[in-house]
Write an enzyme that holds these catalytic residues in place. Structure first.
Site, PDB file in Angstrom:
ATOM      1  N   PRO A 236       0.835  -1.207   0.000  1.00 51.87           N
ATOM      2  CA  PRO A 236       0.000   0.000   0.000  1.00 51.87           C
ATOM      3  C   PRO A 236       0.869   1.257   0.000  1.00 51.87           C
ATOM      4  CG  PRO A 236      -0.604  -1.473   1.807  1.00 51.87           C
ATOM      5  CD  PRO A 236       0.625  -2.041   1.176  1.00 51.87           C
TER       6      PRO A 236
ATOM      7  N   THR B  16       2.479   2.702  -2.407  1.00 53.47           N
ATOM      8  CA  THR B  16       3.663   2.760  -3.252  1.00 53.47           C
ATOM      9  C   THR B  16       3.414   3.538  -4.539  1.00 53.47           C
ATOM     10  OG1 THR B  16       3.023   0.544  -3.944  1.00 53.47           O
ATOM     11  CG2 THR B  16       4.862   0.715  -2.436  1.00 53.47           C
ATOM     12  N   GLY B  17       2.190   4.012  -4.712  1.00 53.11           N
ATOM     13  CA  GLY B  17       1.925   4.869  -5.870  1.00 53.11           C
ATOM     14  C   GLY B  17       1.247   4.165  -7.030  1.00 53.11           C
ATOM     15  N   LYS B  18       0.461   3.131  -6.741  1.00 57.47           N
ATOM     16  CA  LYS B  18      -0.220   2.422  -7.813  1.00 57.47           C
ATOM     17  C   LYS B  18      -1.307   3.301  -8.440  1.00 57.47           C
ATOM     18  CE  LYS B  18      -1.202  -0.951  -4.978  1.00 57.47           C
ATOM     19  NZ  LYS B  18      -0.383  -0.594  -3.809  1.00 57.47           N
TER      20      LYS B  18
ATOM     21  N   GLU C 249      20.959 -12.129   0.118  1.00 51.16           N
ATOM     22  CA  GLU C 249      20.678 -11.859  -1.302  1.00 51.16           C
ATOM     23  C   GLU C 249      21.952 -11.816  -2.132  1.00 51.16           C
ATOM     24  OE1 GLU C 249      17.766 -12.161  -2.315  1.00 51.16           O
ATOM     25  OE2 GLU C 249      16.777 -12.062  -0.364  1.00 51.16           O
TER      26      GLU C 249
ATOM     27  N   HIS D 126      23.098 -15.303  -3.044  1.00 50.19           N
ATOM     28  CA  HIS D 126      22.492 -15.805  -4.282  1.00 50.19           C
ATOM     29  C   HIS D 126      23.183 -15.193  -5.498  1.00 50.19           C
ATOM     30  CE1 HIS D 126      19.104 -17.855  -2.484  1.00 50.19           C
ATOM     31  NE2 HIS D 126      18.612 -16.758  -1.927  1.00 50.19           N
TER      32      HIS D 126
ATOM     33  N   ASP E  97      13.819 -20.992  -0.673  1.00 49.47           N
ATOM     34  CA  ASP E  97      14.963 -21.484  -1.447  1.00 49.47           C
ATOM     35  C   ASP E  97      15.110 -22.988  -1.249  1.00 49.47           C
ATOM     36  OD1 ASP E  97      15.424 -18.805  -1.902  1.00 49.47           O
ATOM     37  OD2 ASP E  97      16.934 -18.634  -0.313  1.00 49.47           O
TER      38      ASP E  97
HETATM   39  P1  ADP Z   1      -1.329   3.097  -3.649  1.00 48.79           P
HETATM   40  O1  ADP Z   1      -2.421   3.264  -4.649  1.00 48.79           O
HETATM   41  O2  ADP Z   1      -0.216   2.232  -4.149  1.00 48.79           O
HETATM   42  O3  ADP Z   1      -1.797   2.675  -2.301  1.00 48.79           O
HETATM   43  P2  ADP Z   1      -1.189   5.909  -3.952  1.00 48.79           P
HETATM   44  O4  ADP Z   1      -0.981   6.039  -5.412  1.00 48.79           O
HETATM   45  O5  ADP Z   1      -2.570   6.099  -3.479  1.00 48.79           O
HETATM   46  O6  ADP Z   1      -0.661   4.517  -3.443  1.00 48.79           O
HETATM   47  O7  ADP Z   1      -0.183   6.888  -3.217  1.00 48.79           O
HETATM   48  C1  ADP Z   1      -0.609   7.766  -2.218  1.00 48.79           C
HETATM   49  C2  ADP Z   1       0.196   9.026  -2.232  1.00 48.79           C
HETATM   50  O8  ADP Z   1       1.545   8.790  -1.880  1.00 48.79           O
HETATM   51  C3  ADP Z   1       0.261   9.685  -3.580  1.00 48.79           C
HETATM   52  O9  ADP Z   1      -0.832  10.495  -3.798  1.00 48.79           O
HETATM   53  C4  ADP Z   1       1.559  10.469  -3.496  1.00 48.79           C
HETATM   54  O10 ADP Z   1       1.363  11.690  -2.853  1.00 48.79           O
HETATM   55  C5  ADP Z   1       2.410   9.609  -2.620  1.00 48.79           C
HETATM   56  N1  ADP Z   1       3.275   8.751  -3.418  1.00 48.79           N
HETATM   57  C6  ADP Z   1       3.285   7.397  -3.436  1.00 48.79           C
HETATM   58  N2  ADP Z   1       4.220   6.929  -4.282  1.00 48.79           N
HETATM   59  C7  ADP Z   1       4.815   7.999  -4.834  1.00 48.79           C
HETATM   60  C8  ADP Z   1       5.846   8.175  -5.800  1.00 48.79           C
HETATM   61  N3  ADP Z   1       6.472   7.132  -6.363  1.00 48.79           N
HETATM   62  N4  ADP Z   1       6.209   9.431  -6.128  1.00 48.79           N
HETATM   63  C9  ADP Z   1       5.598  10.473  -5.569  1.00 48.79           C
HETATM   64  N5  ADP Z   1       4.614  10.390  -4.671  1.00 48.79           N
HETATM   65  C10 ADP Z   1       4.219   9.177  -4.288  1.00 48.79           C
HETATM   66 ZN    ZN Z   2      16.967 -16.651  -0.649  1.00 49.64          ZN
END
Ligand code: ADP
Ligand code: ZN
Ligand code: MG
Length: 584
Positions: free
Chosen positions: A193, A195-197, A414, A417, A491
């Protein structure tokens, strides 16, 4: 709140309706129960100049209004020049009855208020039913003026690269079609969660300049059966009506979770929704320029039906940011804020395992603190305070704060490996080594095999086992045999299965020789001896692996240190070690 406003709106027309209806009846009653006078009396009133107005109606009667306001009825004589005579005597003559005008006014008021009551009722009921059945009331309004581009997504270079061709395709589907290229209809973004999806999906739409329709999987799971499916259909209908579009379904696992074979009841609704989604996805073709993007935290939780070719057949990992990515994210979120002497690099180092969302949150907290203190700038001290607040919150939650010791173990494992792979299988390319945890497990080490050989030989399988054992071997060399960890669990599983297959399936062992175990399954063969041979093989390979690593202890140290520092080593970083490993 909304309901109260609606009530207020409806009360006014109701009052008007009731009022006008009463008045209408009253007027009607007054005029219908008029006194009847003799025509002779009327004539005497006329001659004594008491009559002010005479009304002709479409009944055989006329209505007479006296100058003192009294009204009565009398017979219409229906003689020629009756009207002219009246006019000559200065009497006003009207063609409709006095009640008609007020009747008309009240009638109009009544109709208007009834119509508006109905209007309000229909509107509110349609809002309610839309809430259940349509996507209009949900948050699917396309954001066509998307402010997001790839510049808003810091780090995540691999994921961005993976979606780049989707952007190209959306911009220019004809080009891809002319080559007969089939673009993925569905893309799944998976990763931790925050990570910016969602951000990445928005950026794809923004880069391609197409509308973005977003819904969450949980929106489709409703109390009423069939609603989820109908929402899916409407979502696609809406997107298709605009031509090109990105449809984003967050939390796809809510509808696309693996079906447990045991339970059947209760998941009907989810199945219907999932089926509707799959049907819609096969319903549009590549020319339409529609791409469905979905996000989930757990790829392995999804139903296989979703992942089949022609559906969500592209899977893109969006991983937690490593050091340099964190630096970029921090920079991005500090860019438009008043800052003073903040060492972004230092903060990137301190925020290991923070997601993008947490970094954003950290900066936001710092800004709030600076604002509360009425400081002119956001300074290091503010981020310091924010960090304590944020960490206090996170430390309670599971494993956000991974101890330095654990990082070290992961790094040696890591690199174990990776180094064995560089030495033993120089043809295989190690493309990435990381200590950033992913949804697949703690550390991560990726290797891509350059050519897919039709046959795999015995030597290669043994080397593969060595690579798999490299993690555990490095742990034992560095930390001692008492401190080996559970990190090698997968592994070991994998290498056991390779060794077992070598001996029982591929005719590469001694106990069975060329015999195949499956064919002998009904015979009472001694399985123990097979286990013993497996163990002997793996033990020998483990010793070889340890020897190999001990021989390269300098490289092991150097690579591990660089990994600890950078958190991720990419192909470019690894290349120099590969050359060193081979030059020996
Ligand atoms: P997810 O959908 O993976 O849970 P979000 O896209 O909703 O994550 O990310 C939430 C907020 O975190 C974004 O609106 C942004 O402000 C910040 N954020 C997350 N990842 C990035 C990134 N790679 N670069 C810049 N901001 C990010
Ligand atoms: Zn391993
Ligand atoms: Mg999200």
């Amino acid at each position: 709140m909304k309901n109260k406003i609606k009530k207020k709106h409806i009360i006014f027309p109701i009052i008007t309706a009731v009022l006008s209806l009463t008045l209408m009846l009253l007027v009607n009653y007054n005029f219908n129960s008029l006194k009847n006078k003799n025509y002779v009396d009327f004539l005497s009133d006329l001659s004594s100049k008491k009559v002010s107005t005479v009304y002709f109606t479409n009944t055989p009667k006329i209505k007479v209004k006296l100058s003192d306001g009294k009204i009565y009825e009398t017979d219409n004589p229906r003689i020629d020049n009756f009207k002219e005579n009246l006019l000559k005597q200065g009497v006003q003559v009207l063609e409709n009855s006095p009640s008609d005008i007020s009747h008309l006014i009240f009638m109009t008021a009544f109709i208007i208020s009834i119509v508006s009551i109905m209007g309000i009722l229909i509107k509110s009921s349609s809002i309610r039913s839309k809430g259940m059945l349509s996507v209009d009331s949900l948050d699917t309004a396309a954001i066509s003026d998307l402010p997001f581009t790839f510049n808003d997504v810091a780090g995540n270079e691999e994921a961005k690269e993976s979606v780049q061709d989707i952007v190209d395709f959306l911009k220019n589907p004809e080009k891809y079609n002319s080559y007969g290229a089939r673009m993925p209809k569905g893309v799944i973004l998976y990763g931790e969660p925050g990570t910016g999806k969602t951000l990445l999906a928005k950026a794809v739409a923004g880069e391609a300049n197409v509308p973005f329709y977003a819904m969450s999987g949980s929106d489709f799971i409703q109390v009423y059966v069939g609603v989820g499916a109908s929402r899916i259909r409407q979502l696609f209908k809406k997107a298709k009506s605009h031509g090109k579009a990105v449809i984003f379904i967050d939390e796809i696992d809510a509808i696309g979770k693996k079906r447990d074979s045991g339970k059947t009841g209760g998941s009907d609704e989810r199945d219907q929704t999932l089926n509707a989604l799959l049907t819609e996805m096969s319903g549009f073709n590549e020319k339409d320029g529609i791409v469905v993007m979905a996000a989930t935290n757990r790829l392995d939780m999804l139903d296989e039906a979703l992942l089949r070719p022609g559906r969500f057949d592209r899977h893109i990992e969006v991983s937690l940011p490593d050091l340099s990515a964190r630096e970029k994210i921090l920079y991005l979120h500090l860019k438009n804020k008043p800052i003073n002497e903040i060492s972004i690099n230092e903060w990137a180092q301190k925020t290991a395992y923070f997601s993008g969302a947490k970094l954003e949150n950290l900066i936001n907290e710092a800004a709030i603190i600076a604002c509360k203190e009425e400081s002119k700038y956001i300074e290091n001290s503010h981020i310091d305070k924010a960090f304590s607040i944020v960490m206090a919150g996170y430390e309670k939650q599971n494993r956000d704060y991974i101890k330095e010791k654990d990082r070290k173990i992961t790094a040696y494992h890591e690199i174990g490996h990776a180094l064995v792979s560089l030495k033993a299988l120089p043809e295989d390319k190690v493309s990435k080594v990381t200590i950033i945890p992913s949804t697949k497990g703690a550390g991560g080490y990726t290797l891509s095999i350059p050519e897919d050989n039709l046959y795999t030989n015995k030597n290669y399988l043994k080397k593969r086992i060595m690579v798999l054992l490299g993690g555990r071997a490095a742990e034992e060399i560095i930390f001692g045999s008492e401190y080996i960890t559970t990190g090698a669990h997968n592994d070991l599983k994998h290498c056991t299965s390779i060794a077992f297959n070598m001996i029982t399936q591929y005719g590469m062992g001694e106990t069975l020789g060329l015999l195949n175990m499956e064919e002998l399954i009904n015979l009472n063969i001694n399985k123990n001896s097979i286990v013993i041979e497996c163990k002997k093989l793996v033990d020998k390979l483990y010793n070889d692996t340890k020897a190999l690593l001990l021989n390269e202890s300098c490289l092991l140290e150097a690579m591990t240190n660089e990994l600890l520092e950078k958190e991720t080593l990419h192909a470019e970083d690894i290349k120099k070690y590969r050359d060193k490993a081979l030059n020996f």
